[in-house]
Motif scaffolding. Structure first.
Motif, PDB file in Angstrom:
ATOM      1  N   GLY A  48      42.861   9.311  21.515  1.00 63.40           N
ATOM      2  CA  GLY A  48      42.926   8.214  20.549  1.00 63.40           C
ATOM      3  C   GLY A  48      44.142   7.313  20.693  1.00 63.40           C
ATOM      4  O   GLY A  48      44.339   6.403  19.885  1.00 63.40           O
ATOM      5  N   HIS A  49      44.952   7.523  21.722  1.00 61.10           N
ATOM      6  CA  HIS A  49      46.105   6.639  21.905  1.00 61.10           C
ATOM      7  C   HIS A  49      45.693   5.381  22.665  1.00 61.10           C
ATOM      8  O   HIS A  49      44.651   5.350  23.322  1.00 61.10           O
ATOM      9  CB  HIS A  49      47.220   7.375  22.662  1.00 61.10           C
ATOM     10  N   ASP A  50      46.548   4.375  22.587  1.00 61.31           N
ATOM     11  CA  ASP A  50      46.277   3.126  23.281  1.00 61.31           C
ATOM     12  C   ASP A  50      47.144   3.120  24.546  1.00 61.31           C
ATOM     13  O   ASP A  50      48.359   2.959  24.468  1.00 61.31           O
ATOM     14  CB  ASP A  50      46.647   1.973  22.337  1.00 61.31           C
ATOM     15  N   VAL A  51      46.516   3.338  25.684  1.00 56.03           N
ATOM     16  CA  VAL A  51      47.277   3.577  26.910  1.00 56.03           C
ATOM     17  C   VAL A  51      47.105   2.429  27.906  1.00 56.03           C
ATOM     18  O   VAL A  51      45.988   2.014  28.206  1.00 56.03           O
ATOM     19  CB  VAL A  51      46.804   4.891  27.589  1.00 56.03           C
ATOM     20  N   MET A  70      49.517   6.095  19.135  1.00 57.27           N
ATOM     21  CA  MET A  70      50.700   5.542  19.794  1.00 57.27           C
ATOM     22  C   MET A  70      50.280   4.542  20.858  1.00 57.27           C
ATOM     23  O   MET A  70      49.213   4.661  21.447  1.00 57.27           O
ATOM     24  CB  MET A  70      51.488   6.674  20.470  1.00 57.27           C
ATOM     25  N   LYS A  71      51.169   3.615  21.115  1.00 59.15           N
ATOM     26  CA  LYS A  71      50.961   2.689  22.220  1.00 59.15           C
ATOM     27  C   LYS A  71      51.820   3.205  23.388  1.00 59.15           C
ATOM     28  O   LYS A  71      53.037   3.319  23.263  1.00 59.15           O
ATOM     29  CB  LYS A  71      51.392   1.295  21.786  1.00 59.15           C
ATOM     30  N   ILE A  72      51.157   3.540  24.472  1.00 59.41           N
ATOM     31  CA  ILE A  72      51.853   4.222  25.569  1.00 59.41           C
ATOM     32  C   ILE A  72      51.678   3.443  26.869  1.00 59.41           C
ATOM     33  O   ILE A  72      50.559   3.080  27.237  1.00 59.41           O
ATOM     34  CB  ILE A  72      51.278   5.653  25.741  1.00 59.41           C
ATOM     35  N   GLN A 118      44.570  19.676  28.374  1.00 62.49           N
ATOM     36  CA  GLN A 118      44.776  19.642  26.919  1.00 62.49           C
ATOM     37  C   GLN A 118      46.175  20.112  26.507  1.00 62.49           C
ATOM     38  O   GLN A 118      46.842  19.473  25.696  1.00 62.49           O
ATOM     39  CB  GLN A 118      43.708  20.478  26.196  1.00 62.49           C
ATOM     40  N   LYS A 119      46.597  21.227  27.104  1.00 62.48           N
ATOM     41  CA  LYS A 119      47.899  21.791  26.718  1.00 62.48           C
ATOM     42  C   LYS A 119      49.036  20.817  27.063  1.00 62.48           C
ATOM     43  O   LYS A 119      49.888  20.518  26.234  1.00 62.48           O
ATOM     44  CB  LYS A 119      48.113  23.134  27.436  1.00 62.48           C
ATOM     45  N   TYR A 149      53.026  16.441  25.812  1.00 60.11           N
ATOM     46  CA  TYR A 149      53.541  15.075  26.000  1.00 60.11           C
ATOM     47  C   TYR A 149      53.497  14.293  24.684  1.00 60.11           C
ATOM     48  O   TYR A 149      54.432  13.570  24.351  1.00 60.11           O
ATOM     49  CB  TYR A 149      52.746  14.327  27.075  1.00 60.11           C
ATOM     50  N   GLU A 150      52.413  14.469  23.922  1.00 63.62           N
ATOM     51  CA  GLU A 150      52.331  13.792  22.619  1.00 63.62           C
ATOM     52  C   GLU A 150      53.529  14.169  21.761  1.00 63.62           C
ATOM     53  O   GLU A 150      54.171  13.328  21.143  1.00 63.62           O
ATOM     54  CB  GLU A 150      51.075  14.235  21.871  1.00 63.62           C
ATOM     55  N   GLN A 151      53.810  15.469  21.745  1.00 64.59           N
ATOM     56  CA  GLN A 151      54.926  15.965  20.956  1.00 64.59           C
ATOM     57  C   GLN A 151      56.234  15.325  21.421  1.00 64.59           C
ATOM     58  O   GLN A 151      57.029  14.839  20.624  1.00 64.59           O
ATOM     59  CB  GLN A 151      54.986  17.495  21.134  1.00 64.59           C
ATOM     60  N   LEU A 152      56.397  15.289  22.736  1.00 61.36           N
ATOM     61  CA  LEU A 152      57.603  14.713  23.319  1.00 61.36           C
ATOM     62  C   LEU A 152      57.735  13.226  22.946  1.00 61.36           C
ATOM     63  O   LEU A 152      58.811  12.746  22.615  1.00 61.36           O
ATOM     64  CB  LEU A 152      57.527  14.862  24.838  1.00 61.36           C
ATOM     65  N   TYR A 153      56.615  12.512  23.004  1.00 63.86           N
ATOM     66  CA  TYR A 153      56.639  11.086  22.679  1.00 63.86           C
ATOM     67  C   TYR A 153      57.011  10.873  21.205  1.00 63.86           C
ATOM     68  O   TYR A 153      57.643   9.903  20.846  1.00 63.86           O
ATOM     69  CB  TYR A 153      55.276  10.445  22.928  1.00 63.86           C
TER      70      TYR A 153
END
Ligand code: ADP
Ligand code: GLC
Length: 480
Positions: A34-37, A1-3, A466-467, A472-476
């Motif tokens: 691995g996201h693009d932040v 994801m791009k965040i 981590q948790k 947050y990944e899930q939310l995004y």
């Protein structure tokens, strides 16, 4: 994801409190996954003087419309590592100052212009650099306009900038209140000024706008998410928060275990782990010596590191002064903040220099030494959205003494309520109960076996990011 994240503080470049740590480690963890932040932060003097930032080569010029004027800005782009870029939004007039929010006594008079400029500049950089984000995530009132500004820019240009907007409340007590006329700086339509918009008792309230106009509203612990819907903790915005109850969630912050780990902490004179606490004793001796106290002292050492404000329960600490004077113990405080608290503590430290010490400065290294060298860590907060030091304390084998509010409820189990899994001492934010908690601490200290068991349970807890990052990944990813 791009965040995309935007916040007014970011560790390690600029920090006054936990916001910097929380945004710093959340964004780094997302990049590691691995996201693009991309993270946006104001280019304060302190940030631009940071050695990494001073080396940043890429700069962008930008122009931002505020009211009927055009303001220029200068953005430094810092590619921290793969997947993580920090943008420092600079403009000398606004950010080249000694402190981020005020001169130490009062907030800056132009904080409205400073942070409207910041939010608008973020949108402008996204437009210029063609950043098309899956998520735009703003933090606290300083970035509260961002979600709405993104949508207005999309409408104006016809180009999508963000699939989803998220707004996190780190502290509902800070709302960004300004006179009505400040709203003109946003160039947003006046219809947003009403009671269903930014208006709040004859002023504008930027935090309210962030709460109303983001797809999802987050806060930093499950307990605080419940509390801010009540008059006791909602600071007048409980009704507004209530209207977003379905889109609101509390996700506990983590701690950065690369920075806050006693087994690897290079800021300490000795390192240690749960199976061998020798290094902790060395830290304790160093802490006492550093404060002009007898390093061979054997009684309990109470430590505290915080902004010296009402929120943090400085009134409760001072009300308990007889305890610290009369009992066989030591109290070491690090913090700056309201003059009245600083003066009162300073006087106490002057009267009892062998027992009580205050360092009134910001000192990262000392904050680590206090975490490591104390036996108990005091956090008598009246409210605490998440709180980080109670988690650092448990990781460092230092027993937290906390109040039953906010993030403390989600992170500390009282030793009497949980004889098998207790890791700290929990009390009500009231004078008598806090003093009782201090006496309980001394009792625990006298029972070395129980004390060591509590320490080890705390050290075994996992407070890593981590948790929370996975949540947050899930939310995004969830569709709105
Ligand atoms: P808040 O953000 O409300 O101030 P938190 O507990 O979330 O509270 O975070 C505060 C952070 O700021 C902690 O990492 C704490 O160690 C740090 N801190 C506060 N005051 C000082 C100080 N004087 N010197 C060093 N670190 C400090
Ligand atoms: C705020 C809160 C604090 C929280 C921090 C990070 O400053 O006061 O409780 O830990 O934000 O989310």
């Amino acid at each position: 994801m791009k965040i995309v994240h935007a916040a007014s503080e970011l560790y390690p470049y600029v920090k006054t409190g936990g916001l910097a740590d929380a945004v710093g480690s959340l964004t780094a963890t997302l990049a590691d996954k691995g996201h693009d932040v991309s993270v946006f932060v104001p280019g304060y003097r302190a940030a631009l003087e940071h050695k990494e930032v001073a080396r940043a080569e890429q700069r962008l010029g930008l122009r931002v419309e505020m009211g009927d004027r055009i303001y220029s800005g200068d953005v430094r782009v810092l590619p921290v590592r793969k997947g993580l870029t920090v943008y420092f939004i600079g403009r000398e007039e606004f950010f080249d100052r000694r402190l981020p929010y005020g001169n130490g006594e009062r907030d800056y008079e132009d904080n409205d212009a400073r942070f409207v400029f910041f939010c608008k500049a973020v949108v402008e950089v996204m437009r210029m650099a063609e950043i098309r984000a899956d998520v735009v995530h703003g933090h606290d009132w300083q970035a509260a306009l961002l979600p709405l500004l993104v949508r207005y820019e999309e409408r104006r240009s016809g180009v999508a900038l963000a699939m989803k907007t998220v707004f996190t409340i780190h502290n509902i007590a800070f709302q960004g209140l300004f006179p009505m006329r400040s709203f003109a700086l946003t160039n947003l339509p006046d219809e947003l000024l009403g009671i269903d918009g930014f208006e709040y008792y004859g002023q504008i309230n930027l935090l309210k706008g962030g709460i109303l106009f983001s797809d999802r509203v987050m806060t930093v612990s499950p307990q605080y998410a419940r509390e801010i819907q009540t008059p006791e903790f909602g600071c007048g915005l409980e009704g507004v928060v209530g209207t977003r109850a379905e889109d609101l969630a509390g996700l506990l912050n983590g701690i950065d275990t690369k920075i806050w780990n006693p087994a690897r902490d290079r800021l300490l004179p000795a390192r240690y782990a749960a199976h061998d606490l020798t290094g902790k004793s060395i830290c304790r001796a160093a802490l006492l010596k550093n404060h002009g106290m007898d390093e061979g002292y054997r009684g309990p050492v109470f430590g505290m590191v915080c902004r010296l404000t009402q929120q943090k329960g400085l009134d409760l600490l001072l009300a308990a002064k007889d305890f610290f004077v009369q009992q066989d113990c030591r109290l070491i405080v690090l913090g700056t903040g309201e003059k009245k608290f600083e003066t009162a503590l300073q006087e106490l430290a002057r009267a009892y220099p062998k027992k009580i010490a205050l360092s009134s400065r910001y000192d990262e290294e000392m904050s680590h030494l206090i975490e490591a060298g104390s036996d108990f860590f005091l956090m008598p907060s009246h409210f605490e959205p998440c709180g980080l030091n109670q988690m650092y304390s448990q990781a460092y084998g230092t027993v937290p003494v906390v109040t039953r509010v906010g993030g403390f409820v989600d992170t500390v189990t009282d030793i009497d309520e949980g004889p098998e899994d207790g890791t700290g001492i929990v009390c009500q934010p009231q004078e008598a109960d806090f003093t009782r908690a201090l006496h309980r601490a001394i009792q625990l200290y006298r029972q070395q076996e129980s004390m060591v068991a509590v320490i080890k349970r705390g050290m075994a807890r996992d407070f890593g990011w981590q948790k929370a990052a996975a949540a947050y990944e899930q939310l995004y990813q969830d569709t709105i």
